[in-house]
Design a protein around this motif. Structure first.
Motif, PDB file in Angstrom:
ATOM      1  N   LYS A  34       0.736  -1.198   0.088  1.00 52.13           N
ATOM      2  CA  LYS A  34      -0.066   0.038  -0.052  1.00 52.13           C
ATOM      3  C   LYS A  34       0.992   1.312  -0.096  1.00 52.13           C
ATOM      4  O   LYS A  34       1.843   1.464   0.805  1.00 52.13           O
ATOM      5  CB  LYS A  34      -1.035   0.137   1.220  1.00 52.13           C
ATOM      6  N   PRO A  35       0.717   2.303  -1.000  1.00 54.03           N
ATOM      7  CA  PRO A  35       1.245   3.510  -0.839  1.00 54.03           C
ATOM      8  C   PRO A  35       1.139   4.429   0.274  1.00 54.03           C
ATOM      9  O   PRO A  35       0.153   4.201   0.859  1.00 54.03           O
ATOM     10  CB  PRO A  35       0.948   4.026  -2.349  1.00 54.03           C
ATOM     11  N   SER A  36       2.211   5.281   0.565  1.00 55.98           N
ATOM     12  CA  SER A  36       2.018   6.282   1.738  1.00 55.98           C
ATOM     13  C   SER A  36       0.876   7.186   1.555  1.00 55.98           C
ATOM     14  O   SER A  36       0.035   7.314   2.361  1.00 55.98           O
ATOM     15  CB  SER A  36       3.341   6.992   1.693  1.00 55.98           C
ATOM     16  N   GLU A  37       0.761   7.601   0.297  1.00 53.13           N
ATOM     17  CA  GLU A  37      -0.568   8.549  -0.038  1.00 53.13           C
ATOM     18  C   GLU A  37      -1.027   8.278  -1.372  1.00 53.13           C
ATOM     19  O   GLU A  37      -0.210   8.071  -2.568  1.00 53.13           O
ATOM     20  CB  GLU A  37      -0.047  10.027  -0.091  1.00 53.13           C
ATOM     21  N   MET A  38      -2.380   8.195  -1.650  1.00 52.82           N
ATOM     22  CA  MET A  38      -2.876   7.989  -3.019  1.00 52.82           C
ATOM     23  C   MET A  38      -3.896   8.952  -3.073  1.00 52.82           C
ATOM     24  O   MET A  38      -4.854   8.716  -2.059  1.00 52.82           O
ATOM     25  CB  MET A  38      -3.127   6.659  -3.188  1.00 52.82           C
ATOM     26  N   VAL A  39      -4.243   9.603  -4.172  1.00 51.79           N
ATOM     27  CA  VAL A  39      -5.397  10.238  -4.180  1.00 51.79           C
ATOM     28  C   VAL A  39      -5.946  10.014  -5.693  1.00 51.79           C
ATOM     29  O   VAL A  39      -5.125  10.134  -6.800  1.00 51.79           O
ATOM     30  CB  VAL A  39      -5.248  12.019  -4.289  1.00 51.79           C
ATOM     31  N   LEU A  40      -7.204   9.431  -5.903  1.00 51.09           N
ATOM     32  CA  LEU A  40      -7.726   9.015  -7.061  1.00 51.09           C
ATOM     33  C   LEU A  40      -8.543  10.277  -7.763  1.00 51.09           C
ATOM     34  O   LEU A  40      -9.252  11.092  -7.022  1.00 51.09           O
ATOM     35  CB  LEU A  40      -8.801   7.942  -6.622  1.00 51.09           C
ATOM     36  N   THR A  41      -8.293  10.507  -8.900  1.00 52.46           N
ATOM     37  CA  THR A  41      -8.794  11.828  -9.669  1.00 52.46           C
ATOM     38  C   THR A  41      -9.666  11.172 -11.060  1.00 52.46           C
ATOM     39  O   THR A  41      -9.685   9.794 -11.264  1.00 52.46           O
ATOM     40  CB  THR A  41      -7.558  12.611 -10.204  1.00 52.46           C
ATOM     41  N   GLU A  42     -10.307  12.347 -11.707  1.00 52.64           N
ATOM     42  CA  GLU A  42     -11.035  11.777 -12.903  1.00 52.64           C
ATOM     43  C   GLU A  42     -10.038  11.192 -14.055  1.00 52.64           C
ATOM     44  O   GLU A  42      -9.072  11.950 -14.197  1.00 52.64           O
ATOM     45  CB  GLU A  42     -11.805  13.103 -13.275  1.00 52.64           C
ATOM     46  N   GLY A  43     -10.539  10.199 -14.554  1.00 48.49           N
ATOM     47  CA  GLY A  43     -10.405   9.661 -15.846  1.00 48.49           C
ATOM     48  C   GLY A  43      -9.175   8.668 -15.784  1.00 48.49           C
ATOM     49  O   GLY A  43      -8.951   8.255 -14.546  1.00 48.49           O
ATOM     50  N   GLN A 157       6.944   5.877  -0.130  1.00 52.18           N
ATOM     51  CA  GLN A 157       8.216   5.780   0.399  1.00 52.18           C
ATOM     52  C   GLN A 157       8.238   4.557   1.399  1.00 52.18           C
ATOM     53  O   GLN A 157       7.357   4.184   1.862  1.00 52.18           O
ATOM     54  CB  GLN A 157       8.926   7.039   1.080  1.00 52.18           C
ATOM     55  N   PRO A 158       9.233   3.764   1.241  1.00 53.06           N
ATOM     56  CA  PRO A 158       9.361   2.593   2.121  1.00 53.06           C
ATOM     57  C   PRO A 158       9.573   2.942   3.823  1.00 53.06           C
ATOM     58  O   PRO A 158      10.335   3.803   4.050  1.00 53.06           O
ATOM     59  CB  PRO A 158      10.575   1.726   1.740  1.00 53.06           C
ATOM     60  N   ARG A 159       8.951   1.946   4.523  1.00 52.27           N
ATOM     61  CA  ARG A 159       9.260   1.871   6.024  1.00 52.27           C
ATOM     62  C   ARG A 159      10.806   1.555   6.110  1.00 52.27           C
ATOM     63  O   ARG A 159      11.749   2.174   7.021  1.00 52.27           O
ATOM     64  CB  ARG A 159       8.282   1.122   6.615  1.00 52.27           C
ATOM     65  N   GLU A 503       4.171  -5.828   2.292  1.00 47.61           N
ATOM     66  CA  GLU A 503       3.521  -4.624   2.737  1.00 47.61           C
ATOM     67  C   GLU A 503       4.189  -4.141   4.222  1.00 47.61           C
ATOM     68  O   GLU A 503       4.017  -3.233   4.512  1.00 47.61           O
ATOM     69  CB  GLU A 503       1.864  -5.014   2.686  1.00 47.61           C
ATOM     70  N   THR A 504       4.529  -5.148   5.074  1.00 48.67           N
ATOM     71  CA  THR A 504       5.036  -4.812   6.182  1.00 48.67           C
ATOM     72  C   THR A 504       6.342  -4.365   6.049  1.00 48.67           C
ATOM     73  O   THR A 504       6.891  -3.318   6.782  1.00 48.67           O
ATOM     74  CB  THR A 504       5.291  -6.163   7.228  1.00 48.67           C
ATOM     75  N   ALA A 505       7.038  -4.748   5.037  1.00 48.39           N
ATOM     76  CA  ALA A 505       8.437  -4.070   4.754  1.00 48.39           C
ATOM     77  C   ALA A 505       8.385  -2.696   4.120  1.00 48.39           C
ATOM     78  O   ALA A 505       9.055  -1.934   4.281  1.00 48.39           O
ATOM     79  CB  ALA A 505       9.296  -4.944   3.812  1.00 48.39           C
ATOM     80  N   TRP A 506       7.258  -2.430   3.496  1.00 49.32           N
ATOM     81  CA  TRP A 506       7.243  -1.140   2.857  1.00 49.32           C
ATOM     82  C   TRP A 506       6.375   0.037   3.459  1.00 49.32           C
ATOM     83  O   TRP A 506       6.697   1.209   3.789  1.00 49.32           O
ATOM     84  CB  TRP A 506       6.670  -1.273   1.415  1.00 49.32           C
ATOM     85  N   THR A 507       5.078  -0.419   3.758  1.00 50.56           N
ATOM     86  CA  THR A 507       4.238   0.408   4.524  1.00 50.56           C
ATOM     87  C   THR A 507       4.116   0.619   5.758  1.00 50.56           C
ATOM     88  O   THR A 507       4.534  -0.281   6.663  1.00 50.56           O
ATOM     89  CB  THR A 507       2.732  -0.242   4.039  1.00 50.56           C
ATOM     90  N   SER A 508       4.046   2.006   6.087  1.00 53.40           N
ATOM     91  CA  SER A 508       3.997   2.185   7.810  1.00 53.40           C
ATOM     92  C   SER A 508       3.114   1.345   8.400  1.00 53.40           C
ATOM     93  O   SER A 508       2.100   0.777   8.025  1.00 53.40           O
ATOM     94  CB  SER A 508       3.710   3.589   7.873  1.00 53.40           C
TER      95      SER A 508
END
Length: 765
Positions: A34-43, A157-159, A503-508
């Motif tokens: 899972k990414p640190s931040e993700m915002v879904l937009t149009e299209g 970014q990775p944890r 996911e444990t390795a990368w995600t906070s």
């Protein structure tokens, strides 16, 4: 008519446009980790033959090349490089404010922007883009028409800096093509460290030019005990079949083996580097060295190879030739591998050989050492100084801490039952990689180390300060290959647990959520299918190991994942897709063995079995025992498995309030028997469960209720029994084999919650 034709053509064009763009919902996106931040937009952006990419420095090339190759393989065309930033649809650019390995990815309907400060950051952005594309991007010559990527803005970014997987080549060997395939799996999920266990007692798997016998002889063996077990299991499960490509005729015998030449190792290292993966070699010493001692017997204390009670005889640390031999090998390894670390193993050393060796005892005395553990530490420090002179750092399993660890030594903590090694290293300022046996040993059966257990494990101990936590480089899972004789079996053991580790390795820690992860996993299985990975799926849920009933039993089964079908048999046969399909709860009026299996497409779960047993009530005993405790008997090194544990005629018992290992922790070959009484508060069906490492058996009177036998890591088994109100004799047999150890016992009364078996529910006479 001309006007109608034009309108019709426009409609066709517009309809065509509509099929190549859409706005995605979050439920349609699956990114692991899972990414640190993700915002879904149009299209969305649509890839086509005209899509081009712009790069402005060499660090961006591996990522751009990887993306281009994906499309060449799946769509039949590469992503061409544009000479103009303005004319390119995909633009790589450097941003020095972004941390190493981190990236910024922005997708709009017209353009894709990738920003990072290093090659790894660009590469991981492409892996995210890869997962945003349809799963068919993983297939060669795909018939996919719409290569759509949702419009998103991602900052990631990775944890941890160490996100590792290990493969064991000694017990069973895997060729270079298997290695490259596995490296691609690691790249997809942003894992960056590949640990190659290249030597052990069962085989030497890397060319050492100074000592040619290591591979001429040490890389080959006649059938081992593990080979025999695999061959037997393969009669009913083809996943245990030994890869025939690793059998060769040598000296008139059919022998198993193989090794990597130094040129092949260079090829693996280069392939991994293109995927931002560092290759760490492990050359086991001074124990697990039998494959070398077999051919260079002067290395041992007795000038011959052999076995002690549990482990092989190690190299003699009282001989100068041992130090010369190991340093000559490490010289070639250091020149071959560009990695920062070289792993020397250091685990499971049979120190009894050193206790009996005059040369080792002299070395202890001459160097003012206290014991054999300090002798190994003396060796480790000497080797470490040598590695430092080659620009390398020493890495070893957590046993290297026991005799004292230098300031720069790095350990891999694997023994759950030795948490002090982790604490000592942190207090001493040593870096460590967390790779615990009970959670991250992926050679363990999935029932022992299930998917959710891997995901839920938190690698940073609660008692660590922020300063101590800085010394945790990251996490790693291991694939020891005793019972992994081919690459399909390796896939089956690694997946999907590798995604949970990633996911444990990368995600906070704060961003992890198991329910959300499971949602994303439902789509990730499609990608694993496209990659032709033989992954494990869990067994049917809702089925206990033993179901007791008086008149009629109703059993409701549940599929473990979405889009699955359940099949079952009641005649003792193994179910397949030709068996009865489960559509509604099953009813039983007689004792029956129920076998179930779940299918996701053509991928099947393991068989889950249960005894559906018609019972009559067991009568209570007419005594008034002493509440709150049971009697416990224990012995050491008298039995090898719980099924053979038996009380002696004059057994001496102590009284204990809990059914656990209190006072017996860490003892190998420990056997225990708990005896007493259980109080059934009301007449009805009672459920009992044991969770144990290794085996445990539970009886109520003469009734065998819970079968948790064998030697294994901590798993829970359950069973049911019909009891009348009152006191009933209870016996729990337990055995711990080779390290670790765990024992818990639970019960569930009718219409009640599951509880630990203690307090007023137990008694003794």
């Amino acid at each position: 008519m001309k006007y109608y034709s034009i309108i019709l053509m426009l409609l066709v064009v517009c309809n065509s446009c509509q099929t190549t763009t859409k706005t995605f919902t979050e439920e349609e996106i699956s990114l692991v980790p899972k990414p640190s931040e993700m915002v879904l937009t149009e299209g969305s952006y649509s890839f086509s033959k005209s899509t081009t990419v712009f790069i402005d420095n060499d660090k961006q090339k591996p990522a751009a090349t990887y993306l281009s190759d994906l499309f060449k393989n799946a769509a039949g065309y590469p992503i061409a490089v544009s000479e103009s930033r303005d004319g390119a649809a995909i633009v790589f650019s450097k941003d020095d404010n972004i941390k190493p390995e981190a990236y910024h990815l922005e997708v709009t309907p017209k353009k894709i922007s990738i920003k990072a400060s290093d090659a790894a950051g660009y590469f991981y952005a492409v892996q995210t883009l890869r997962q945003l594309l349809p799963a068919s991007i993983e297939k060669a010559n795909s018939d996919e028409k719409n290569w759509l990527v949702p419009s998103v803005v991602i900052n990631d970014q990775p944890r941890f800096s160490w996100r590792g997987m290990q493969m064991d080549f000694s017990r069973h060997f895997f060729g270079i093509d298997d290695v490259k395939t596995f490296l691609n799996y690691m790249a997809l999920y942003k894992l960056n460290t590949y640990h190659m266990h290249l030597t052990d007692d069962q085989g030497w798997r890397i060319e050492i030019k100074k000592y040619p016998l290591l591979t001429e002889k040490g890389a080959w063996r006649i059938e081992s005990s593990h080979d025999k077990t695999c061959n037997e299991l393969a009669k009913t499960d083809p996943l245990y079949s030994i890869d025939p490509t690793h059998y060769h005729e040598r000296d008139g015998q059919k022998m198993y083996g193989g090794f990597f030449t130094q040129e092949q190792i260079k090829e693996i290292i280069a392939y991994a580097a293109e995927r931002q993966i560092e290759v760490i070699p492990e050359i086991d010493m001074p124990g697990h060295l039998k494959a070398a001692i077999d051919n260079y017997p002067y290395l041992s204390c007795t000038n011959e190879a052999g076995w002690g009670e549990n482990f092989s005889h190690p190299a003699c640390l009282g001989k100068e030739t041992t130090y010369e031999f190991t340093k000559n090998i490490l010289t070639e390894i250091a020149e071959l591998f560009p990695s920062k670390y070289i792993h020397i193993g250091g685990d499971e050393v049979n120190i009894q050989s050193w206790k009996e060796c005059p040369l080792c005892q002299k070395a202890i005395k001459d160097n003012h050492l206290k014991n054999e553990h300090e002798l190994q530490s003396f060796f480790n420090k000497d080797i470490e100084a040598f590695l430092n002179s080659k620009g390398k750092r020493l890495l070893g399993w957590d046993e290297i801490v026991e005799g004292g660890l230098s300031k720069d030594g790095t350990m891999m903590w694997w023994r759950n039952w030795a948490p002090k090694m982790r604490d000592i290293a942190a207090q001493h300022g040593n870096d460590m990689v967390i790779t615990p046996c009970f959670e991250y040993y992926f050679d363990a059966q999935h029932a022992v180390t299930p998917f959710d257990k891997v995901y839920q494990y938190e690698p940073v101990p609660e008692n660590f300060t922020k300063e101590q936590a800085k010394h945790i480089l990251g996490v790693q899972a291991n694939l020891w290959s005793e019972m992994i004789p081919n690459f399909k079996r390796l896939q089956y053991m690694a997946f999907p647990r590798m995604l949970a580790l990633a996911e444990t390795a990368w995600t906070s820690k704060e961003d992890k959520n198991y329910d959300d992860f499971q949602r994303r996993m439902n789509m990730q299985y499609q990608r694993l299918d496209a990659l032709n990975i033989r992954y494990h799926i869990p067994t049917v849920t809702g089925l206990k190991d033993k179901v007791a009933f008086l008149d009629k039993a109703t059993v409701e089964l549940k599929a473990p994942l979405e889009n699955m079908e359940i099949y079952y048999t009641t005649d003792g046969s193994i179910p397949t897709k030709t068996s009865k399909r489960y559509t509604a709860p099953l009813e039983f009026t007689a004792t029956t063995k129920l076998n179930t299996i779940a299918y996701r497409g053509e991928v099947a779960s393991e068989t889950k079995s249960a005894l559906i047993e018609k019972q009559t009530y067991l009568e209570p005993v007419t005594i008034t025992p002493t509440k709150g405790a049971l009697k416990r008997w224990s012995a050491v090194k008298q039995f090898t498995v719980v099924d053979s544990v038996a009380l002696p005629k004059n057994a001496i018992f102590t009284t204990v309030k809990e059914i656990n290992l209190a006072g017996k922790e860490g003892i190998e070959q420990l056997s225990m028997v708990f005896k007493g009484y259980f109080y059934a508060q009301t007449e009805g069906l009672y459920e009992f469960a044991t969770k144990s490492d290794d085996g445990s058996l539970l009886y109520i009177g003469d009734k065998f209720v819970v079968d948790n036998g064998g030697n294994h890591s901590a798993i829970e088994k359950n069973g049911m029994v019909a009891l009348k109100k009152g006191w009933h004799p209870i016996t729990i047999n337990y055995h711990e084999a080779t390290g670790g150890g765990a024992l818990e016992v639970f019960y569930k009364a009718p219409n009640s919650e599951k509880k630990v078996l203690n307090g007023n529910a137990i008694a003794h006479d």
